[in-house]
Write an enzyme that holds these catalytic residues in place. Structure first.
Site, short mmCIF file in Angstrom:
data_model
loop_
_atom_site.label_atom_id
_atom_site.label_comp_id
_atom_site.label_asym_id
_atom_site.label_seq_id
_atom_site.Cartn_x
_atom_site.Cartn_y
_atom_site.Cartn_z
N ASP A 168 0.86 -1.18 0.00
CA ASP A 168 0.00 0.00 0.00
C ASP A 168 0.89 1.23 0.00
OD1 ASP A 168 0.85 0.14 2.57
OD2 ASP A 168 -1.02 -0.55 3.44
N ASP B 100 -7.78 -7.72 1.32
CA ASP B 100 -6.76 -7.96 2.35
C ASP B 100 -7.36 -7.60 3.69
OD1 ASP B 100 -6.62 -4.95 1.68
OD2 ASP B 100 -5.47 -5.13 3.54
N CYS C 284 -10.66 -29.43 8.26
CA CYS C 284 -9.57 -28.49 7.93
C CYS C 284 -8.25 -29.24 8.01
CB CYS C 284 -9.58 -27.32 8.91
SG CYS C 284 -8.19 -26.19 8.68
N CYS D 204 -5.18 -27.73 8.16
CA CYS D 204 -4.08 -26.84 8.56
C CYS D 204 -3.22 -27.52 9.62
CB CYS D 204 -4.64 -25.51 9.08
SG CYS D 204 -5.17 -25.57 10.80
N CYS E 287 -5.17 -28.07 12.92
CA CYS E 287 -6.26 -29.07 12.93
C CYS E 287 -5.75 -30.48 12.67
CB CYS E 287 -7.31 -28.69 11.90
SG CYS E 287 -8.24 -27.21 12.39
N HIS F 99 -4.36 -21.50 11.43
CA HIS F 99 -5.71 -22.00 11.12
C HIS F 99 -6.57 -20.91 10.47
CE1 HIS F 99 -9.58 -23.90 11.32
NE2 HIS F 99 -10.02 -22.77 11.84
#
Lengths: 370, 370
Positions: free
Chosen positions: A91, A264, A302, A304, A307, A333
């Protein structure tokens, strides 16, 4: 090739595309994790990659002050500095300058303000914002804009639109880094007439993509969604549209439905630091005693790192004991949840079933949130 | 097989061995990272494994209070709870009880004290310490001992030795978890006569291994090393010797030289949280401005996740900006440094070159530390 945006499927206003950057193609819609100070909080670049992140954000304002854009350039640019091989969007610093506006003096030429780091006086101009981003070597640079808060009088909003246009022209006149795309930003708050004026001017400058700025600054959700819908239609379909600063699951799906391709937010990592998990059945506050002996993963299905190995009971223990590993696992996660959600949205668009899929996903998340 | 300790090589008093536990063999000398509250701070179990950790510590005192040993047992034991497949050693809680001794009432039967969590009154006995460790299901349980600070009058030291002997007998009479080894602890401060008395009694009880407790509690380094040397000789060669609480590179090598096989310390992760790196050329304080543009890794030749990808300049930036990733990278590096150092010590013992190798390593670390 860099800058090309191929739309592969669309479903209502929602689209699935590919944006080509100097660091590879990005499948849209895409959620971009935020690495304000050259680090997505608590997460390694390799982990980000494994989670499915394609592009991350860096912040010109903060990196200009610490450790300095010149220094990052001497050290080989932002990608090398932070060890991230994927794409980076920076940005312009406009948002930071104006969110610290109490000490900022805004003129057409630029903005004078005090650094949050040491209170020293500084001046940002469109040219400096572009120079910083050139030094950082991001794949996508953002034009320098003025982002007023919600509820300002129309005259001020009008002035911000006028100044954002003026600055966009000056940003457009700057030479970007090799292969660097530049996106213009549309302002105008929730005033559709001003949005129309801002969009028309920004679009006329031939940017590589267009951002909808000036939302999620205090307006109602309804006004935000309606402004997004209307503004997206004002922006050319063949260029990517970026909604600045949204990351809650509902918000993300609703702006995709209105034609947004990129967004974002710090929400996944910030939510993690408060001890909460985003799940397909709504948000879980791991501090809640009902998780103390809960052997289930944060979210069934999930994959991840949290998990696949750890129980809610363990993560609750870590959160309650303020163990850093707790916020690490929740950050991993939450990022995975949002990246997976957006990847699933893309697939639903490709199947032409986006709206029914979205409504079902949101119903599920709300039903369990009580 | 569990409990067997094979000495594969020795060099002076230093030895290279293999200790067989219910979670696999451990090559000694071994550094054991500390995971007080079921987490080695900021580090995932998979990362610990990749760093070369073979065994980690858990803390009975803290886990008894949060989240509770019963709860961990119901959730499948400490290994499963924290997702660590390697070996675990649990301390008995004695050190914590006595380091918070201002509120502790010590009697031969046990100790009454206030919990650091909520001030509630609790009572620890040797039997409870063993029961907690049985519930946690660690591979190595430690006997409950009394650890007085340095400089107490001889009478108190004597009393601690007597009570530690009494408690060791009661711990020995408890049934451990299946496959769980139990280590006795020798006390006696820097008084070699008391050490002799304590060691003789503890050894007579037939523990699977022996710890040298009651050091690094305020005595001089010389006294600590000399006490270690003498005490190690009082403990049988065919059982592993564990020095409780040492983790600085010099200290680790010096106790190995005196016949110690195992040691633990929070130093690598605590040092990381202060922004410092352990390196082969001494300690680096990353806050120092001289690292601001330093493109080198923390330690040339180190293959940890920090050194394989990130510059000192980047890590300094993270540390200065209090980014969690900074302490994560320093934790990974510091753990790897110490684990590698001890692995190299083992190889030097196998080659019969330990003392020259150690002196060279220490000279190198000191030379650059100025």
């Amino acid at each position: 090739m860099t800058g090309r945006f191929d739309i592969e499927a669309s479903d209502g206003a929602a689209r699935a595309g590919i944006l080509h950057t100097a660091h590879g193609p990005i499948e849209t819609p895409v959620f971009m994790p935020v690495g304000t100070k050259a680090s997505v909080k608590a997460v390694l670049p390799g982990e980000l990659h494994d989670l499915g992140a394609q592009i991350v954000l860096g912040n010109s304002y903060h990196l200009y002050f610490r450790p300095g854009a010149d220094r990052i350039a001497r050290l080989g640019g932002l990608h090398r500095f932070m060890g991230w091989d994927g794409a980076i969007l920076t940005d312009s610093g406009g948002y930071q300058v104006f969110s610290l506006r109490d000490t900022a003096a805004i003129e057409d030429d630029g903005v004078e303000f005090r650094s949050v780091y040491d209170g020293s006086r500084h001046r940002f101009t469109p040219e400096l914002a572009m120079q910083i981003q050139r030094l950082l070597g991001s794949d996508i640079a953002m034009a320098f804009d003025e982002c007023p808060p919600a509820g300002v009088e129309r005259e001020k909003l009008q002035d911000a639109v006028r100044r954002t246009s003026l600055w966009a022209e000056r940003c457009r006149a700057c030479e970007p880094a090799p292969g660097q795309l530049v996106f213009g930003i549309c302002q105008g708050g929730v005033d559709l007439e001003l949005r129309e004026r801002s969009a028309a001017h920004i679009v006329s400058l031939g940017f590589d993509g267009h951002a909808i700025g000036g939302l999620t600054v205090g307006e109602t959700r309804e006004a935000m969604f309606e402004t997004t819908r209307a503004t997206a239609q004002m922006l050319p379909a063949q260029r990517p549209r970026y909604f600045m600063g949204i990351g809650d699951p509902e918000g993300v799906l609703e702006v995709i439905a209105r034609g947004v391709d990129m967004f974002d937010c710090v929400l996944p990592t910030r939510t993690a630091r408060t001890g909460s998990a985003l799940t397909s059945e709504g948000r879980l506050n791991l501090r809640n005693a009902r998780f103390a002996s809960d052997e289930r993963p944060l979210d069934e299905g999930c994959s991840c790192p949290a998990c696949s190995r750890f129980s809610r009971a363990y993560i609750r223990h870590l959160v309650n004991q303020q163990e850093i590993l707790g916020l690490r696992l929740l950050s991993l996660h939450n990022l995975r949840f949002l990246l997976d959600l957006v990847a699933a949205a893309r697939q639903a668009i490709e199947r032409g079933e986006f709206l029914t899929w979205k409504d079902e996903a949101l119903r599920r998340a709300k039903g369990a949130n009580e």
